[in-house]
Scaffold this motif. Sequence first.
Motif, PDB file in Angstrom:
ATOM      1  N   VAL A 207       5.194   5.843   9.904  1.00 16.14           N
ATOM      2  CA  VAL A 207       4.845   5.146   8.665  1.00 16.14           C
ATOM      3  C   VAL A 207       3.319   5.080   8.600  1.00 16.14           C
ATOM      4  CG1 VAL A 207       5.295   3.134   7.198  1.00 16.14           C
ATOM      5  CG2 VAL A 207       6.955   3.770   8.978  1.00 16.14           C
ATOM      6  N   PRO A 208       2.669   6.196   8.278  1.00 13.17           N
ATOM      7  CA  PRO A 208       1.207   6.267   8.336  1.00 13.17           C
ATOM      8  C   PRO A 208       0.545   5.479   7.217  1.00 13.17           C
ATOM      9  CG  PRO A 208       2.100   8.296   7.427  1.00 13.17           C
ATOM     10  CD  PRO A 208       3.277   7.479   7.880  1.00 13.17           C
ATOM     11  N   THR A 209      -0.501   4.736   7.561  1.00 20.79           N
ATOM     12  CA  THR A 209      -1.186   3.893   6.577  1.00 20.79           C
ATOM     13  C   THR A 209      -2.628   4.323   6.343  1.00 20.79           C
ATOM     14  OG1 THR A 209      -1.848   2.329   8.301  1.00 20.79           O
ATOM     15  CG2 THR A 209       0.256   1.903   7.163  1.00 20.79           C
ATOM     16  N   THR A 210      -3.059   5.425   6.959  1.00 23.05           N
ATOM     17  CA  THR A 210      -4.391   5.965   6.696  1.00 23.05           C
ATOM     18  C   THR A 210      -4.247   7.357   6.108  1.00 23.05           C
ATOM     19  OG1 THR A 210      -4.683   7.046   8.857  1.00 23.05           O
ATOM     20  CG2 THR A 210      -5.332   4.710   8.681  1.00 23.05           C
ATOM     21  N   LEU A 211      -5.264   7.806   5.404  1.00 19.39           N
ATOM     22  CA  LEU A 211      -5.220   9.146   4.819  1.00 19.39           C
ATOM     23  C   LEU A 211      -5.139  10.194   5.915  1.00 19.39           C
ATOM     24  CD1 LEU A 211      -5.327  10.960   2.324  1.00 19.39           C
ATOM     25  CD2 LEU A 211      -7.833  10.861   2.446  1.00 19.39           C
ATOM     26  N   LEU A 212      -5.915  10.023   6.975  1.00 13.48           N
ATOM     27  CA  LEU A 212      -5.899  10.999   8.059  1.00 13.48           C
ATOM     28  C   LEU A 212      -4.499  11.136   8.660  1.00 13.48           C
ATOM     29  CD1 LEU A 212      -8.621  11.540  10.712  1.00 13.48           C
ATOM     30  CD2 LEU A 212      -6.233  11.412  11.431  1.00 13.48           C
ATOM     31  N   ALA A 213      -3.835  10.012   8.866  1.00 10.94           N
ATOM     32  CA  ALA A 213      -2.494  10.069   9.439  1.00 10.94           C
ATOM     33  C   ALA A 213      -1.502  10.681   8.460  1.00 10.94           C
ATOM     34  CB  ALA A 213      -2.037   8.671   9.850  1.00 10.94           C
TER      35      ALA A 213
ATOM     36  N   ALA B  35       5.012   8.315   3.822  1.00 10.74           N
ATOM     37  CA  ALA B  35       3.594   8.213   3.456  1.00 10.74           C
ATOM     38  C   ALA B  35       3.480   7.455   2.137  1.00 10.74           C
ATOM     39  CB  ALA B  35       2.971   9.602   3.338  1.00 10.74           C
ATOM     40  N   ASP B  36       3.330   6.140   2.245  1.00 12.17           N
ATOM     41  CA  ASP B  36       3.207   5.287   1.057  1.00 12.17           C
ATOM     42  C   ASP B  36       1.735   5.254   0.643  1.00 12.17           C
ATOM     43  OD1 ASP B  36       3.111   3.245  -0.857  1.00 12.17           O
ATOM     44  OD2 ASP B  36       4.717   2.111   0.129  1.00 12.17           O
ATOM     45  N   LEU B  37       1.433   5.860  -0.496  1.00 13.22           N
ATOM     46  CA  LEU B  37       0.047   5.961  -0.954  1.00 13.22           C
ATOM     47  C   LEU B  37      -0.567   4.596  -1.250  1.00 13.22           C
ATOM     48  CD1 LEU B  37       0.442   9.022  -3.346  1.00 13.22           C
ATOM     49  CD2 LEU B  37      -0.421   9.037  -0.988  1.00 13.22           C
ATOM     50  N   ASP B  38       0.259   3.596  -1.497  1.00 12.67           N
ATOM     51  CA  ASP B  38      -0.269   2.251  -1.778  1.00 12.67           C
ATOM     52  C   ASP B  38      -0.999   1.675  -0.565  1.00 12.67           C
ATOM     53  OD1 ASP B  38       0.787   2.465  -4.286  1.00 12.67           O
ATOM     54  OD2 ASP B  38       2.510   1.169  -3.909  1.00 12.67           O
ATOM     55  N   SER B  39      -0.638   2.140   0.634  1.00  8.70           N
ATOM     56  CA  SER B  39      -1.321   1.630   1.828  1.00  8.70           C
ATOM     57  C   SER B  39      -2.780   2.070   1.867  1.00  8.70           C
ATOM     58  CB  SER B  39      -0.596   2.088   3.101  1.00  8.70           C
ATOM     59  OG  SER B  39      -0.686   3.494   3.261  1.00  8.70           O
ATOM     60  N   LEU B  40      -3.128   3.090   1.087  1.00  8.21           N
ATOM     61  CA  LEU B  40      -4.525   3.537   1.046  1.00  8.21           C
ATOM     62  C   LEU B  40      -5.396   2.582   0.234  1.00  8.21           C
ATOM     63  CD1 LEU B  40      -3.998   7.383   0.521  1.00  8.21           C
ATOM     64  CD2 LEU B  40      -4.123   6.078   2.672  1.00  8.21           C
ATOM     65  N   ASP B  41      -4.774   1.669  -0.521  1.00  9.31           N
ATOM     66  CA  ASP B  41      -5.550   0.701  -1.314  1.00  9.31           C
ATOM     67  C   ASP B  41      -6.386  -0.213  -0.425  1.00  9.31           C
ATOM     68  OD1 ASP B  41      -4.372   1.775  -3.563  1.00  9.31           O
ATOM     69  OD2 ASP B  41      -2.925   0.145  -3.823  1.00  9.31           O
ATOM     70  N   THR B  42      -5.893  -0.495   0.771  1.00 12.10           N
ATOM     71  CA  THR B  42      -6.588  -1.421   1.674  1.00 12.10           C
ATOM     72  C   THR B  42      -7.396  -0.683   2.738  1.00 12.10           C
ATOM     73  OG1 THR B  42      -4.572  -1.555   3.024  1.00 12.10           O
ATOM     74  CG2 THR B  42      -4.880  -3.247   1.338  1.00 12.10           C
ATOM     75  N   LEU B  43      -7.469   0.629   2.634  1.00 11.10           N
ATOM     76  CA  LEU B  43      -8.182   1.428   3.631  1.00 11.10           C
ATOM     77  C   LEU B  43      -9.688   1.317   3.411  1.00 11.10           C
ATOM     78  CD1 LEU B  43      -7.449   3.465   5.932  1.00 11.10           C
ATOM     79  CD2 LEU B  43      -7.771   5.282   4.249  1.00 11.10           C
ATOM     80  N   PRO B  44     -10.469   0.976   4.425  1.00 10.71           N
ATOM     81  CA  PRO B  44     -11.927   0.937   4.269  1.00 10.71           C
ATOM     82  C   PRO B  44     -12.475   2.294   3.836  1.00 10.71           C
ATOM     83  CG  PRO B  44     -11.266  -0.134   6.310  1.00 10.71           C
ATOM     84  CD  PRO B  44     -10.042   0.544   5.769  1.00 10.71           C
TER      85      PRO B  44
ATOM     86  N   ARG C 254     -10.165   6.985  -5.139  1.00  6.59           N
ATOM     87  CA  ARG C 254      -8.761   6.642  -4.841  1.00  6.59           C
ATOM     88  C   ARG C 254      -7.826   6.840  -6.030  1.00  6.59           C
ATOM     89  NH1 ARG C 254      -9.167   2.853   0.027  1.00  6.59           N
ATOM     90  NH2 ARG C 254     -11.410   2.660   0.325  1.00  6.59           N
ATOM     91  N   ASP C 255      -8.115   7.830  -6.848  1.00  5.57           N
ATOM     92  CA  ASP C 255      -7.212   8.168  -7.936  1.00  5.57           C
ATOM     93  C   ASP C 255      -5.870   8.584  -7.327  1.00  5.57           C
ATOM     94  OD1 ASP C 255      -6.903   9.145 -10.937  1.00  5.57           O
ATOM     95  OD2 ASP C 255      -6.122  10.737  -9.651  1.00  5.57           O
ATOM     96  N   LYS C 256      -4.791   7.887  -7.727  1.00  7.47           N
ATOM     97  CA  LYS C 256      -3.498   8.100  -7.075  1.00  7.47           C
ATOM     98  C   LYS C 256      -2.950   9.509  -7.303  1.00  7.47           C
ATOM     99  CE  LYS C 256      -2.572   4.392  -4.759  1.00  7.47           C
ATOM    100  NZ  LYS C 256      -1.932   3.214  -5.348  1.00  7.47           N
ATOM    101  N   ALA C 257      -3.154  10.058  -8.492  1.00  6.33           N
ATOM    102  CA  ALA C 257      -2.650  11.403  -8.752  1.00  6.33           C
ATOM    103  C   ALA C 257      -3.364  12.422  -7.877  1.00  6.33           C
ATOM    104  CB  ALA C 257      -2.822  11.751 -10.230  1.00  6.33           C
ATOM    105  N   ALA C 258      -4.685  12.266  -7.747  1.00  3.06           N
ATOM    106  CA  ALA C 258      -5.442  13.182  -6.897  1.00  3.06           C
ATOM    107  C   ALA C 258      -5.036  13.033  -5.435  1.00  3.06           C
ATOM    108  CB  ALA C 258      -6.938  12.935  -7.065  1.00  3.06           C
ATOM    109  N   LEU C 259      -4.894  11.795  -4.976  1.00  5.52           N
ATOM    110  CA  LEU C 259      -4.482  11.576  -3.598  1.00  5.52           C
ATOM    111  C   LEU C 259      -3.084  12.132  -3.333  1.00  5.52           C
ATOM    112  CD1 LEU C 259      -5.821   7.948  -3.033  1.00  5.52           C
ATOM    113  CD2 LEU C 259      -6.596  10.007  -1.834  1.00  5.52           C
ATOM    114  N   ALA C 260      -2.185  11.959  -4.283  1.00  2.00           N
ATOM    115  CA  ALA C 260      -0.820  12.466  -4.114  1.00  2.00           C
ATOM    116  C   ALA C 260      -0.832  13.978  -3.936  1.00  2.00           C
ATOM    117  CB  ALA C 260       0.039  12.068  -5.309  1.00  2.00           C
TER     118      ALA C 260
END
Length: 363
Positions: A130-136, A168-177, A213-219
Amino acid sequence: MTAHNVSIALPDGRAYEIRIGSQLLGEPTSWQGLPKSAAALIVTNDRVAPYYLERLRSALLARHASVEALVLPDGEFHKDWVSLQTVMDTLLERQADRKTVLYALGGGVIGDLTGFAASIYMRGVPFVQVPTTLLAQVDSSVGGKTAINHPLGKNMIGTFYQPARVIADLDSLDTLPDRELRAGLAEVIKYGPIADAEFLTWIEVNLDALLSRDKAALAHAVRRSCEIKAWVVQQDERESGLRAILNFGHTFGHAIETGLGYGAWLHGEAVGCGMLLASDLSARTGRMPADFVDRMRRLLERTSLPVVAPALGVERYMSLMRGDKKSEAGEIRFVLIEALGRAGTHAAPDDLVAQVLETHGGA
């Protein structure tokens, strides 16, 4: 946002899905079809736990009668024997059996550590990433590499052990530094030079959207990265050949991490700088034109990733890189770009490696 699934099909009929989208932690279908057990253990860290631990625990109580949590200290420094022993102690104290499922909630450190623990506890129990960072999400959670670090080398103690699923829940990237987001983008950028020239161009065009952090781009970035990694892993699960290309920038990068002490630079920062050095080495060995090196430098600078290597000294770099997993009989092997979108593993003359380090600050 529509969720996307990327499948990894492995030998002997083994397969699993990478699920990419928003609001996946609380979505019941995210967990359907996973191994059932009376007990589960979530392994996370003290940075991630306040945001997502209870959300994941609530979702998993529909599948497991007991869902315990182990919260470890955050940071690469803690990807070690002590943390692994803590996971083992927790499993044994709770009398976890062979059906107990481990859930790795966090970034690459938690994912690698939990996967390694799952692979050796009772000779193997199921685990879910359950990765919470972009790298993971784009790299470390996918493909089944598990490991802990040793003072003499990064990821030198580990196993190949595949997860049952990656969520990979993209919402977890909202809190990523921001620093962690940029570090994760290094692993996204990696996929262009080694496998998809068009994706590299897409990253250059859409970098501002990714940084905002545009969600479409990140997805799209997460999905395409996972598609490329799945394509590689399906052909070479245990890194006997092709899979080594995923280590573009990592030979230099791991030397930076080990030489500075784990945690001084983030993994993605070291890889980003390592990619620039490997790009230069690709050019000096006649495989790529000089303007490719300039292109990579501009992209890394726009991403605010380091482009000047730490001054560890040429001999220190060479010593550390000879201990890299890709080395053969003491000969350093580098992932070099052969053509845009294609890479291979090669030796390089020591004098050219020294020139690269001297040019980019490492001497």
